[in-house]
Design an enzyme around this catalytic site. Structure first.
Site, PDB file in Angstrom:
ATOM      1  N   VAL A  19       1.959   1.250  -5.391  1.00 46.91           N
ATOM      2  CA  VAL A  19       2.065   1.266  -3.935  1.00 46.91           C
ATOM      3  C   VAL A  19       0.692   1.073  -3.312  1.00 46.91           C
ATOM      4  CG1 VAL A  19       2.633   2.684  -1.928  1.00 46.91           C
ATOM      5  CG2 VAL A  19       4.105   2.728  -3.941  1.00 46.91           C
ATOM      6  N   CYS A  20       0.623   0.185  -2.340  1.00 44.60           N
ATOM      7  CA  CYS A  20      -0.617  -0.053  -1.611  1.00 44.60           C
ATOM      8  C   CYS A  20      -0.504   0.614  -0.246  1.00 44.60           C
ATOM      9  CB  CYS A  20      -0.868  -1.552  -1.450  1.00 44.60           C
ATOM     10  SG  CYS A  20      -2.403  -1.944  -0.581  1.00 44.60           S
ATOM     11  N   ILE A  21      -1.156   1.760  -0.110  1.00 47.99           N
ATOM     12  CA  ILE A  21      -1.100   2.515   1.130  1.00 47.99           C
ATOM     13  C   ILE A  21      -2.438   3.220   1.316  1.00 47.99           C
ATOM     14  CG2 ILE A  21      -0.107   4.540  -0.024  1.00 47.99           C
ATOM     15  CD1 ILE A  21       1.512   5.109   2.472  1.00 47.99           C
TER      16      ILE A  21
END
Length: 237
Positions: free
Chosen positions: A92-94
């Site tokens: 996940v890219c957050i």
């Protein structure tokens, strides 16, 4: 020679796990598969009612660094996910999972990145919110981002993105059946605290070893469940 676990990190993780077990939060469940290693957690995320992800059961894994909570954990979906902010690998890219360094080229403010006041609860609630509200400004999956923008800008007339997500949810429900998991599909099930019967809990093989219920907490610790909207989406800033 194996490294000795950081005692402060172990203590922090133990406290977080105990709190999440005693006071479950809507939308997810956590479990430590190996009690001798608190740095590896299994996660189950349930799709929020009223969104494309309603009825979904999504498996993930969190891995914590030895200096937690001073550095963020990693979060990777094990369930195949098609989403603007999720890489093909499931990572996940957050912002909340990015190290607290000043990186002007990233377009992120330092305040948006990880800091030691964050915890597993805030991470998972952020991930759940991200599912239905992608950040299309800096996508991890460009094709998914383009398709989501077409769906949003057409107000649902271009529904290819919606179709893909719904197929993804259907596949995830097969995993739920296999694992003996009851997936909440209504707001009442998703938000109201309840306990499984002994016979039900005996059949749960994964994430429901503990009570199935919620304290109806949201990001501000209010007494109401989080609200979701199917037409929500982050705008570029």
């Amino acid at each position: 020679m194996a490294s000795v676990p950081n005692s402060s990190a172990v203590r922090a993780l133990h406290l977080e796990l105990r709190k999440l077990t005693e006071e479950p939060v809507e939308g997810f469940r956590v479990k430590v598969p190996d009690e001798s290693n608190l740095f590896e957690w299994d996660v189950a995320i349930f799709g929020p009612p009223g969104t494309h992800y309603e009825g979904g059961y999504f498996k993930a894994h969190m891995s914590f660094p030895q200096d937690y909570p001073y550095s963020p954990p990693t979060f990777r979906f094990l369930t195949k996910m098609y989403h603007p902010n999720i890489y093909e690998s499931g990572d996940v890219c957050i912002s909340i999972l990015h190290p607290p360094v000043d990186d002007p080229q990233s377009g992120e403010l330092p305040s948006e990145r990880w800091n030691p006041t964050q915890n597993v609860r805030t991470i998972l609630l952020s991930v759940i919110s991200l599912l239905n509200e992608p950040n299309t400004f800096s996508p991890a999956n460009v094709d998914a981002s383009v398709m989501f923008r077409k769906w949003r800008d057409s107000k649902g007339k271009d529904n290819e993105y919606e179709k893909i997500i719904k197929k993804q949810v259907q596949r995830s429900r097969l995993d739920a059946e296999k694992d003996g998991i009851h997936v909440p599909t209504t707001v009442q099930e998703y938000c109201i605290k309840s306990k499984p019967t002994k016979s039900e809990s005996d059949d749960f093989t994964d994430f429901y070893d503990d009570d199935y219920g919620d304290d109806m907490n949201d990001f501000d610790d209010d007494d109401e469940c989080m609200e979701y909207s199917e037409d929500s989406g982050n705008e570029e800033t």
